[in-house]
Design a protein around this motif. Structure first.
Motif, PDB file in Angstrom:
ATOM      1  N   GLY A   1     -10.205  16.675  -4.598  1.00  0.00           N
ATOM      2  CA  GLY A   1     -10.282  15.276  -4.192  1.00  0.00           C
ATOM      3  C   GLY A   1      -9.811  14.329  -5.276  1.00  0.00           C
ATOM      4  N   ARG A   2      -9.138  14.855  -6.297  1.00  0.00           N
ATOM      5  CA  ARG A   2      -8.675  14.006  -7.392  1.00  0.00           C
ATOM      6  C   ARG A   2      -7.438  13.208  -6.996  1.00  0.00           C
ATOM      7  N   LYS A   3      -7.033  12.315  -7.870  1.00  0.00           N
ATOM      8  CA  LYS A   3      -5.813  11.511  -7.712  1.00  0.00           C
ATOM      9  C   LYS A   3      -5.791  10.774  -6.377  1.00  0.00           C
ATOM     10  N   GLY A   4      -6.957  10.283  -5.978  1.00  0.00           N
ATOM     11  CA  GLY A   4      -7.021   9.492  -4.765  1.00  0.00           C
ATOM     12  C   GLY A   4      -7.019  10.295  -3.480  1.00  0.00           C
ATOM     13  N   ARG A   5      -7.061  11.617  -3.587  1.00  0.00           N
ATOM     14  CA  ARG A   5      -7.056  12.437  -2.382  1.00  0.00           C
ATOM     15  C   ARG A   5      -8.418  12.412  -1.696  1.00  0.00           C
ATOM     16  N   ARG A   6      -8.381  12.668  -0.401  1.00  0.00           N
ATOM     17  CA  ARG A   6      -9.625  12.836   0.328  1.00  0.00           C
ATOM     18  C   ARG A   6     -10.151  14.246   0.083  1.00  0.00           C
TER      19      ARG A   6
ATOM     20  N   THR B   1       0.843  -1.198   0.000  1.00  0.00           N
ATOM     21  CA  THR B   1       0.000   0.000   0.000  1.00  0.00           C
ATOM     22  C   THR B   1       0.878   1.248   0.000  1.00  0.00           C
ATOM     23  N   VAL B   2       0.583   2.166  -0.915  1.00  0.00           N
ATOM     24  CA  VAL B   2       1.342   3.410  -1.026  1.00  0.00           C
ATOM     25  C   VAL B   2       0.529   4.545  -0.410  1.00  0.00           C
ATOM     26  N   LEU B   3       1.145   5.233   0.518  1.00  0.00           N
ATOM     27  CA  LEU B   3       0.476   6.363   1.152  1.00  0.00           C
ATOM     28  C   LEU B   3       0.570   7.602   0.270  1.00  0.00           C
ATOM     29  N   ASN B   4      -0.521   8.336   0.202  1.00  0.00           N
ATOM     30  CA  ASN B   4      -0.560   9.576  -0.577  1.00  0.00           C
ATOM     31  C   ASN B   4      -0.295  10.740   0.366  1.00  0.00           C
ATOM     32  N   ASP B   5       0.838  11.428   0.185  1.00  0.00           N
ATOM     33  CA  ASP B   5       1.197  12.529   1.074  1.00  0.00           C
ATOM     34  C   ASP B   5       0.125  13.616   1.108  1.00  0.00           C
ATOM     35  N   ALA B   6      -0.593  13.792   0.007  1.00  0.00           N
ATOM     36  CA  ALA B   6      -1.615  14.842  -0.044  1.00  0.00           C
ATOM     37  C   ALA B   6      -2.733  14.588   0.953  1.00  0.00           C
ATOM     38  N   ASP B   7      -2.919  13.322   1.358  1.00  0.00           N
ATOM     39  CA  ASP B   7      -3.972  13.014   2.323  1.00  0.00           C
ATOM     40  C   ASP B   7      -3.671  13.565   3.708  1.00  0.00           C
ATOM     41  N   TYR B   8      -2.441  13.957   3.949  1.00  0.00           N
ATOM     42  CA  TYR B   8      -2.035  14.424   5.278  1.00  0.00           C
ATOM     43  C   TYR B   8      -1.825  15.945   5.316  1.00  0.00           C
ATOM     44  N   VAL B   9      -2.211  16.599   4.229  1.00  0.00           N
ATOM     45  CA  VAL B   9      -2.081  18.048   4.122  1.00  0.00           C
ATOM     46  C   VAL B   9      -3.431  18.706   4.401  1.00  0.00           C
ATOM     47  N   THR B  10      -3.411  19.721   5.266  1.00  0.00           N
ATOM     48  CA  THR B  10      -4.608  20.526   5.524  1.00  0.00           C
ATOM     49  C   THR B  10      -4.347  21.946   5.048  1.00  0.00           C
TER      50      THR B  10
END
Length: 332
Positions: free
Chosen positions: A135-140, A110-119
């Motif tokens: 929310g593109r490219k797998g982002r929340r 599983t590859v973590l998406n760094d963008a998911d941890y950015v606010t």
């Protein structure tokens, strides 16, 4: 306890007044602007520079941003600076702790998406709400923290309040020079480039250039000297202390919003309290303590109005000491 059930030997008191709804207004509904302040806002918009407001605490610096946003129907964001604030807090924050935790429990491969941890911070939401919420490219999908206020406001324009910047280390204003001047920055944790969202040229108000489509209002209480490089890049205005006539105008406007009209507004009471405030300021300065503010003048007016205390009432001087001349340490 009901007033009719007062113990024997105790006098009965009138019921406690209902509390005022939000005495420190941040909704932008009430503000009495001077011609000079309105011009300062126009200059900031025309030049694309932040508007730095100087003035004593309680002088109305922080309330202006929400008022301008409401007046123009622009989106609104704010950030209150503390001694621990960093420039990145206004741009973005990255949750290193959560990412580390997810990395330890993730499934193999599983590859973590760094963008998911950015606010995104308030300046990111102001400059480019589309990428802030992306929310593109797998982002929340991210939600605008001020969505309730901003949902029906102009997407291409925004007002940002950076409150009490003098509380921060000098590194903070210096680090904001490029983001505030160029309206762009890079999220170092992901490499994403955030730029001002185009489109303000369509339907923008006359005199509001693309560079000035976002109004940044910064306040300072002068607790710490700001870097000269930062001051050079701001439109700077000091809010003067209002005179008696302006104090009464401010009181009337707040009364109108809090009571649904000016019926019942006691002009004589407002003028008397305005005179008391000006006298109290003189006394405070003579004894080297902080002079009372406009906000405290409004507190005194609300107390007198709610409690039925006029200038001839026995408790008039008590109201003065409780709201205007508060016990405090001498100024350093």
């Amino acid at each position: 306890m009901n007033t009719h059930d007062a113990p024997e030997g105790h006098e009965e008191h009138t019921p406690l007044p209902l509390p005022v709804n939000s005495p420190d207004r941040r909704d932008g509904q009430v503000y009495v602007m001077t011609a000079e302040l309105r011009m300062a806002v126009k200059v900031a918009l025309a030049t694309g520079r932040p508007l730095l407001l100087r003035g004593e605490p309680g002088s109305g610096k922080s309330s202006l941003a929400a008022y301008v946003a409401r007046e123009h129907d622009w989106r609104y964001y704010e950030y209150v600076v503390t001694s621990r604030s960093k420039a990145e807090d206004l741009l973005w924050t990255y949750d290193h702790v959560r990412r580390l935790s997810d990395a330890q429990v993730r499934d193999p491969g599983t590859v973590l998406n760094d963008a998911d941890y950015v606010t995104p911070g308030p300046l990111w939401w102001a400059y480019n709400p589309a990428t802030a919420a992306d929310g593109r490219k797998g982002r929340r999908k991210r939600k605008d923290p001020w969505a309730r206020i901003n949902k029906d406001r102009a997407p291409d324009h925004a007002v940002v309040l950076i409150d009490e910047i003098d509380k921060a280390d000098p590194d903070l204003p210096n680090s904001l020079l490029v983001p505030l001047g160029s309206h762009q920055f890079t999220v170092t944790d992901t490499g994403e480039r955030v730029r001002r969202q185009k489109g303000a040229e369509r339907g923008g108000r006359k005199g509001h250039t693309a560079a000035g489509q976002h109004l940044i209002i910064i306040t300072t209480n002068e607790e710490r000297e700001l870097p000269q490089a930062f001051l050079r890049r701001c439109v700077v205005m000091e809010l003067p202390e209002p005179d008696r006539e302006r104090l009464v105008d401010i009181a009337a406007e707040h009364f109108r919003h809090e009571h649904g009209g000016t019926e019942g507004f006691d002009q004589e009471l407002a003028e008397a309290l305005a005179r008391e405030l000006l006298d109290a300021r003189k006394e405070a300065r003579a004894t080297d303590v902080r002079p009372p503010s406009t906000a405290e003048f409004l507190d005194a007016l609300r107390a007198c109005t709610s409690l039925g205390i006029g200038v001839t009432h026995d408790d008039w001087w008590l109201i003065r000491s409780l709201t205007l001349l508060k016990p405090q340490q001498p100024e350093a």
